[in-house]
Design an enzyme around this catalytic site. Sequence first.
Site, PDB file in Angstrom:
ATOM      1  CG  PHE A   1      -4.601 -18.358  43.171  1.00 41.51           C
ATOM      2  CD1 PHE A   1      -3.749 -19.526  42.709  1.00 41.51           C
ATOM      3  CD2 PHE A   1      -4.194 -17.087  42.577  1.00 41.51           C
ATOM      4  CE1 PHE A   1      -2.627 -19.383  41.624  1.00 41.51           C
ATOM      5  CE2 PHE A   1      -3.328 -17.012  41.524  1.00 41.51           C
ATOM      6  CZ  PHE A   1      -2.330 -18.148  40.964  1.00 41.51           C
TER       7      PHE A   1
ATOM      8  CG  ASN B   1      -7.374 -24.776  35.227  1.00 38.87           C
ATOM      9  OD1 ASN B   1      -6.858 -25.712  35.708  1.00 38.87           O
ATOM     10  ND2 ASN B   1      -6.470 -23.755  34.945  1.00 38.87           N
TER      11      ASN B   1
ATOM     12  CE1 TYR C   1       0.351 -25.426  39.592  1.00 37.00           C
ATOM     13  CE2 TYR C   1      -0.740 -26.665  41.058  1.00 37.00           C
ATOM     14  CZ  TYR C   1      -0.558 -26.126  39.764  1.00 37.00           C
ATOM     15  OH  TYR C   1      -1.451 -26.611  38.507  1.00 37.00           O
TER      16      TYR C   1
ATOM     17  CE  LYS D   1      -4.378 -27.840  36.869  1.00 34.90           C
ATOM     18  NZ  LYS D   1      -4.675 -26.292  37.252  1.00 34.90           N
TER      19      LYS D   1
ATOM     20  NE  ARG E   1      -6.125 -24.971  31.874  1.00 35.07           N
ATOM     21  CZ  ARG E   1      -5.152 -24.130  32.002  1.00 35.07           C
ATOM     22  NH1 ARG E   1      -4.610 -23.230  31.362  1.00 35.07           N
ATOM     23  NH2 ARG E   1      -4.103 -24.799  32.928  1.00 35.07           N
TER      24      ARG E   1
ATOM     25  CG  HIS F   1       0.245 -28.174  35.041  1.00 37.61           C
ATOM     26  ND1 HIS F   1       0.597 -27.109  35.643  1.00 37.61           N
ATOM     27  CD2 HIS F   1       1.272 -28.838  34.801  1.00 37.61           C
ATOM     28  CE1 HIS F   1       1.873 -26.780  35.252  1.00 37.61           C
ATOM     29  NE2 HIS F   1       2.395 -27.963  34.743  1.00 37.61           N
TER      30      HIS F   1
ATOM     31  CD  GLU G   1       5.699 -27.948  35.415  1.00 39.43           C
ATOM     32  OE1 GLU G   1       5.478 -26.854  35.788  1.00 39.43           O
ATOM     33  OE2 GLU G   1       5.195 -28.323  34.293  1.00 39.43           O
TER      34      GLU G   1
END
Length: 136
Positions: A60, A115, A52, A12, A105, A118, A129
């Site tokens: 969130f 974090n 997502y 990320k 993490r 993914h 995905e």
Amino acid sequence: MNSIEQTLSIIKPDAVERNLDNEIKEIFKKNGFKILKEKKIKIEKSEAEQFYKVHETKPFYNDLCSYLSSGPIVVMVLEKDNSVLANRELMGATNPKDAAEGTIRKKYGISIDKNSVHGSDSVENAKIEIDFFFKE
Ligand code: IDP
Ligand code: MG
């Protein structure tokens, strides 16, 4: 029973920004994952919203999609026996505060949103995905 599986991993923006992508790729390799495909990209917010979509009702969701599209990410197809579960274990809990010692993490995560990585949560979602990012 063991079976060779593929899973989708994303490094990320918080980790790419800190130049941790090579270090994190090494952790995957050391833990027996093959990196079959990888690319460094920056996605649009609309793409993050699609990726997502399962979280669209969560409070969130908007921040999450802004964040994932805020800077470069590294997306990878990882392969190993039972890779979906193995990757979830290596990543650690969603909140770095709760992540076990030795997980990615725990080591690199800054907060529940930043974090660092993914990973797909099921074989079925892994296929969806992987197609999302790598379908030719
Ligand atoms: P996962 O990444 O461990 O599978 P999910 O529940 O699928 O966790 O959530 C997707 C992402 O949304 C998380 O990695 C995290 O970045 C973010 N997230 C999850 N829960 C919260 C929260 O309560 N506040 C802010 N961000 C969250
Ligand atoms: Mg998830």
